[in-house]
Every structure is written in structure tokens, then in C-alpha cells.
Design a protein around this motif. Structure first.
Motif, PDB file in Angstrom:
ATOM      1  N   UNK A   1      38.917   0.123  89.279  1.00 21.26           N
ATOM      2  CA  UNK A   1      38.099   1.862  89.053  1.00 21.26           C
ATOM      3  C   UNK A   1      37.546   2.131  90.025  1.00 21.26           C
ATOM      4  N   UNK A   2      38.381   3.014  91.096  1.00 19.42           N
ATOM      5  CA  UNK A   2      37.732   4.093  92.713  1.00 19.42           C
ATOM      6  C   UNK A   2      35.987   4.836  91.865  1.00 19.42           C
ATOM      7  N   UNK A   3      35.042   4.849  92.687  1.00 22.29           N
ATOM      8  CA  UNK A   3      33.987   5.099  92.465  1.00 22.29           C
ATOM      9  C   UNK A   3      33.746   6.269  93.666  1.00 22.29           C
ATOM     10  N   UNK A   4      33.572   7.580  93.874  1.00 20.98           N
ATOM     11  CA  UNK A   4      32.948   8.200  95.091  1.00 20.98           C
ATOM     12  C   UNK A   4      32.372   7.909  95.397  1.00 20.98           C
ATOM     13  N   UNK A   5      31.405   7.441  96.689  1.00 18.07           N
ATOM     14  CA  UNK A   5      30.118   7.203  97.118  1.00 18.07           C
ATOM     15  C   UNK A   5      30.089   8.631  98.402  1.00 18.07           C
ATOM     16  N   UNK A   6      28.963   9.226  98.317  1.00 19.43           N
ATOM     17  CA  UNK A   6      28.420  10.412  99.371  1.00 19.43           C
ATOM     18  C   UNK A   6      27.749   9.870 100.263  1.00 19.43           C
ATOM     19  N   UNK A   7      27.535   9.761 101.069  1.00 15.05           N
ATOM     20  CA  UNK A   7      26.922   9.294 102.415  1.00 15.05           C
ATOM     21  C   UNK A   7      25.843  10.479 103.021  1.00 15.05           C
ATOM     22  N   UNK A   8      25.341   9.943 103.772  1.00 14.76           N
ATOM     23  CA  UNK A   8      24.207  10.229 104.220  1.00 14.76           C
ATOM     24  C   UNK A   8      24.572  12.266 105.540  1.00 14.76           C
TER      25      UNK A   8
ATOM     26  N   UNK B   1      32.795   8.106 100.702  1.00 10.39           N
ATOM     27  CA  UNK B   1      33.683   6.714 100.417  1.00 10.39           C
ATOM     28  C   UNK B   1      33.782   6.669  99.584  1.00 10.39           C
ATOM     29  N   UNK B   2      34.936   5.553  99.658  1.00 10.46           N
ATOM     30  CA  UNK B   2      35.643   5.201  97.670  1.00 10.46           C
ATOM     31  C   UNK B   2      34.863   4.017  97.666  1.00 10.46           C
ATOM     32  N   UNK B   3      34.100   3.577  96.803  1.00 10.34           N
ATOM     33  CA  UNK B   3      33.530   1.765  96.078  1.00 10.34           C
ATOM     34  C   UNK B   3      34.497   1.762  94.907  1.00 10.34           C
TER      35      UNK B   3
ATOM     36  N   UNK C   1      46.711   0.173  93.518  1.00 12.48           N
ATOM     37  CA  UNK C   1      45.648   1.640  93.551  1.00 12.48           C
ATOM     38  C   UNK C   1      44.769   1.542  92.904  1.00 12.48           C
ATOM     39  N   UNK C   2      43.617   1.526  93.207  1.00 10.49           N
ATOM     40  CA  UNK C   2      42.454   1.737  92.118  1.00 10.49           C
ATOM     41  C   UNK C   2      42.782   3.700  90.852  1.00 10.49           C
ATOM     42  N   UNK C   3      42.095   3.119  89.396  1.00 12.01           N
ATOM     43  CA  UNK C   3      41.628   4.240  88.640  1.00 12.01           C
ATOM     44  C   UNK C   3      41.116   4.886  88.977  1.00 12.01           C
ATOM     45  N   UNK C   4      40.715   6.149  88.665  1.00 12.67           N
ATOM     46  CA  UNK C   4      40.103   7.273  88.768  1.00 12.67           C
ATOM     47  C   UNK C   4      38.930   7.447  87.738  1.00 12.67           C
ATOM     48  N   UNK C   5      38.835   6.706  86.424  1.00 17.50           N
ATOM     49  CA  UNK C   5      38.306   6.322  85.449  1.00 17.50           C
ATOM     50  C   UNK C   5      37.975   5.002  84.699  1.00 17.50           C
ATOM     51  N   UNK C   6      37.036   4.884  84.148  1.00 25.30           N
ATOM     52  CA  UNK C   6      37.427   3.438  83.479  1.00 25.30           C
ATOM     53  C   UNK C   6      38.271   3.871  82.213  1.00 25.30           C
ATOM     54  N   UNK C   7      39.141   2.584  81.954  1.00 28.58           N
ATOM     55  CA  UNK C   7      39.955   3.143  80.927  1.00 28.58           C
ATOM     56  C   UNK C   7      39.509   2.774  79.399  1.00 28.58           C
ATOM     57  N   UNK C   8      39.667   4.350  78.724  1.00 28.40           N
ATOM     58  CA  UNK C   8      39.465   4.844  77.900  1.00 28.40           C
ATOM     59  C   UNK C   8      38.437   5.596  77.981  1.00 28.40           C
ATOM     60  N   UNK C   9      38.245   5.910  78.816  1.00 28.49           N
ATOM     61  CA  UNK C   9      37.049   6.621  78.672  1.00 28.49           C
ATOM     62  C   UNK C   9      36.612   8.600  79.131  1.00 28.49           C
ATOM     63  N   UNK C  10      38.048   8.279  79.562  1.00 25.73           N
ATOM     64  CA  UNK C  10      38.270   9.848  79.833  1.00 25.73           C
ATOM     65  C   UNK C  10      39.485  10.265  79.667  1.00 25.73           C
ATOM     66  N   UNK C  11      40.238  11.502  79.058  1.00 27.66           N
ATOM     67  CA  UNK C  11      41.709  12.035  79.089  1.00 27.66           C
ATOM     68  C   UNK C  11      41.888  12.716  80.890  1.00 27.66           C
ATOM     69  N   UNK C  12      42.827  11.791  81.444  1.00 28.45           N
ATOM     70  CA  UNK C  12      42.910  12.323  83.049  1.00 28.45           C
ATOM     71  C   UNK C  12      44.374  12.361  82.756  1.00 28.45           C
ATOM     72  N   UNK C  13      45.386  13.444  82.282  1.00 30.99           N
ATOM     73  CA  UNK C  13      46.689  13.726  82.997  1.00 30.99           C
ATOM     74  C   UNK C  13      46.969  13.242  83.820  1.00 30.99           C
TER      75      UNK C  13
END
Length: 430
Positions: free
Chosen positions: A134-141, A146-148, A204-216
Motif C-alpha cells: 500500500x502506498x502512503x504519502x509522506x510530506x517532507x519538511x 514521497x511515497x512510503x 504498483x502500490x494500492x491506494x488504500x488498505x484492502x477493504x477499507x475504502x471504496x475507490x473507483x
């Protein structure tokens, strides 16, 4: 099979289907025979004719059926305004996401045959999708993103893919870092195969954890590949031979022959602008049979598909699904507490949001409450629309099927006509 052979085989498959006898739904003697008022239906005609005359839309086909009979079928304007060709009842449209319900019916057919289960991880059928992250966006200072990556807490299931809770997205409908990765991988390339698409998505990473969000997103395209693996043929052949041909849908497939191409409806462009191609390009037919958006069809064909669902899986003695499978497909599948991807609101009237009193089944939105929606309908009606303009809904309480075929890419305009048609159809009920 090489590339050319594969394309030609698909064209031949559709051409053979097209040679079958036409099988439109029977026509009502008059609208009043099925509880619709002719005088009030004239408002539909007047509204669409006015918008063709003003240049707002190139043309449209609207079909209204009740009690299994067509009470209203009208063509408006131009199949191709630039070529000055009139719209026809059998004009063929790029139906975009109206493909999704058809693909879900195909998957449920395999469920009924014991070849597929909704509870299974998709890796049972497509092993390369087992170790997704799963791709998680992290905002740098500095403000840069960036994608974690973090491991998926559970595997993506077949049900997740059918209800858009897999975490997969569309790269074209946003600018998250995951969506940028989708675009960089060229996931919408219509010259790829479904097998090649799965190899891309596995990286490719997922945008959300499976089952947690409706993402069209591309979840239903993955189901298209599962159908190929478990059905033993490509998706075009499965849908043509197992759904379209038995139901008399003679102009529904992923490819057109030369005669059918002459009936392909076109969007309009501003004077002097180059032709606009959205989706299927006859000059370069697709290799990708997109289970989420690649079908071509007509209003009459798609109405037969809808009538089959309204009848509980059967039409004219041909049973495609069991009654209980149709009930499963058209019930809400979104779990309590699910979140929604940023694009969900952009789905407009079809958005499966609680504030609209709507949920999402398997390939269709479903109305759960009598109120909340901004348009009329009935609890239990189900529906969907496509990015190229088409829209349908089925209202079991009113025994009603409505199909609108339109080629308009503008999102606000599409939403306008979906609302307009809902209002004008229900006001015509006696």
C-alpha cells in the motif's frame, strides 16, 4: 495467436453474432398500456430535441421499457454531427463503465459453476497479486511528497475487486503519487492484454488498505482477467458467446466489424477542432478487452441485458444467472465504516455515498433509502453510468428499465442528463 490473428478472431466473433436475427424487446401497443402517459413522455422528446438544436449535445437514444415492453424509443440528432449522419436506433456507442455490470454478470456465472468464489483472495487465480503493498504519502519538511510503502494487512479478495474496495485506483482521475505511478506504468494502454495489465498492477502500490475504502478504479479490469483464466477464453469471446449472443444482443462486444463501424456514434467537437476519439478507435482496434470500460453496445441491446436482470436472470427462456445471484449483485456490498476515495464525489448522481442514500453492489450502484437522493426512484433500484455519457437504471418496484445512450465526455453535462431523464421518466408514470 499473434496480434493480428487475435484482433481478426474477435472481429469475426462479433460479426457472427451480428448476423443473428435482431431481437429487440417487444413494443407496448401504446405507453398507456404499461402505465406511462404519452403526453408526459413528450417532455422527454422536447427536451432532447431542444438540446440537439442548440448544439448542447450531438444526439442521443432513449429507451424506456415497463412490464418487459418498450413504451418509448426515440433517436435524437446526429450519430456523427460532423458527418451529418442521423442517429439511428441501432447506432453503436462506446459504453465505458456500463461494461462493468456485464463483466460482473460474467464473473457470477463462473461463481454459479463453482469456478470462482467471492471470498477467495484474488491470488488464488492470479498468483502475482499475492504480495501487494500500500502506498502512503509522506510530506517532507520541504513540502515535497514521497511515497512510503507498507504491507497490505490482508489480501485483496474477489469481492473487493467486484465492489471497488481492493485499493486499486484509476491513474487518470487524480494526482496522488499512486495515481502518478499508474500513469507512468501506462495502465490504460488499449494495446496491452489483460494478462499484461495484471503484470503491471502486481508492481504498483494500492491506494488504500484492502477493504477499507471504496475507490473507483481498475478492480473490474482485474476481474476481467480472472474470467479469462477461469473461463478459458478471452473476455470478448466469453461475453459475446455466453451473454450477448444468448440474449440477442447482436451489437455488443469489444470489437466492431466494418459494417458496424459505420454505425459508431461520435462525440462532437468545436468547429475546426480535430476529431475526438474517446475509447474504441476503429483505425487501431484494442488488444485490451477492458472489463471496466471497453464494451460497445446499442440502446436496444443494453435494454435486453437490463431486462434480464429485472427478470431475475432470465430473458425469453434463456437463463443467464439465478435469481439469487441477481439479488446478490444488486444489494449493497460496502461494509460499515468504509471510507471513500477522493474521486467518489465526482461520480455525481451515481456516487454510492450514504448522504445520497446509496450504496454499491457488484458493478452497480444501489438505492437504499427513499429520500436523500436528488432524483426520483425506488428503494432497490440499481444503476450506473459511463465516462462517455451513457446511463441506465432498473427499478424493480416499478418494473422499469431505462437506457440513455449519449456520447458526451463533459462530467457536468453527463450528470445533468441523468438527472433530467430521471425526472422526466418518473413524472410520466400514471
Amino acid at each position: 495467436m499473434n496480434k493480428l490473428s487475435r484482433v481478426l478472431a474477435g472481429v469475426v466473433t462479433m460479426a457472427m453474432t451480428g448476423a443473428a436475427l435482431a431481437a429487440p424487446l417487444p413494443k407496448a401497443a401504446k405507453p398507456e398500456a404499461v402505465g406511462l402517459a404519452s403526453q408526459r413522455l413528450q417532455r422527454v422528446t422536447d427536451a432532447f430535441n431542444a438540446d440537439v438544436s442548440s448544439g448542447k449535445i450531438p444526439g442521443a437514444v432513449v429507451l424506456i421499457a415497463r412490464d418487459g415492453k418498450v413504451a418509448y424509443l426515440q433517436t435524437f440528432g446526429f450519430q456523427d454531427r460532423a458527418a451529418n449522419s442521423s442517429m439511428r436506433a441501432d447506432s453503436i456507442f462506446r459504453v465505458a463503465s456500463l461494461t462493468k455490470p456485464v463483466t460482473m454478470v460474467a464473473a457470477l456465472m463462473l461463481v454459479e459453476e463453482g469456478k470462482l468464489q467471492l471470498m477467495d483472495p484474488v491470488s488464488v487465480y492470479l498468483p502475482q497479486l499475492k504480495q501487494l503493498q500500500v502506498g502512503v504519502e509522506v510530506k517532507e519538511g520541504s513540502g515535497e511528497r514521497r511515497l512510503a510503502l507498507e504491507p497490505a494487512r490482508r489480501e485483496v479478495t474477489v469481492q473487493d475487486l467486484m465492489r471497488h474496495t481492493s485499493g486499486m485506483t484509476y491513474g487518470i482521475f487524480g494526482d496522488s503519487l499512486v495515481q502518478r505511478a499508474y500513469r507512468a506504468a501506462d495502465t490504460m494502454n488499449d494495446q496491452q492484454t489483460n494478462e499484461q495489465l495484471i503484470d503491471k498492477l502486481a508492481q504498483l502500490p494500492l491506494a488504500f488498505q484492502p477493504g477499507s475504502a471504496f475507490e473507483y478504479g481498475m478492480s473490474n479490469d482485474v476481474i476481467g482477467r480472472v474470467i479469462e483464466v477461469r473461463g478459458g477464453v478471452d473476455l470478448n469471446r466469453f461475453i459475446v458467446e455466453r451473454i450477448a449472443k444468448p440474449l440477442g444482443m447482436q451489437n455488443t462486444a469489444f470489437l466492431l466489424d466494418s459494417q458496424q463501424t459505420t454505425r459508431l456514434a461520435q462525440p462532437q467537437v468545436a468547429p475546426g477542432a480535430p476529431p475526438l476519439v474517446i475509447g474504441y478507435n476503429p483505425a487501431k482496434p484494442p488488444q485490451w478487452f477492458s472489463g471496466g470500460g471497453g464494451l460497445l453496445s446499442t440502446a436496444e441491446d443494453y435494454a435486453r441485458f437490463c431486462q434480464m436482470l429485472l427478470n431475475g436472470g432470465e430473458l425469453d427462456g434463456v437463463r443467464v444467472l439465478s435469481r439469487k445471484s441477481v439479488e446478490l449483485m444488486t444489494s449493497n456490498h460496502l461494509p460499515p465504516g468504509v471510507s471513500y476515495g477522493a474521486f467518489t464525489q465526482e461520480l455525481g448522481l451515481t456516487a454510492p455515498l450514504p448522504q445520497y442514500g446509496q450504496g454499491y453492489g457488484l458493478g452497480v450502484g444501489v438505492r437504499q433509502e427513499a429520500g436523500r437522493s436528488m432524483v426520483p426512484g425506488s428503494v432497490g433500484d440499481y444503476f450506473w453510468g459511463g465516462a462517455t455519457g451513457p446511463y441506465f437504471w432498473v427499478d424493480p418496484q416499478e418494473k422499469l428499465v431505462v437506457v440513455m445512450m449519449l456520447q458526451v465526455a463533459d462530467m457536468q453535462l453527463r450528470t445533468h442528463y441523468r438527472s433530467l431523464l430521471r425526472n422526466l421518466v418518473y413524472q410520466a408514470l400514471q
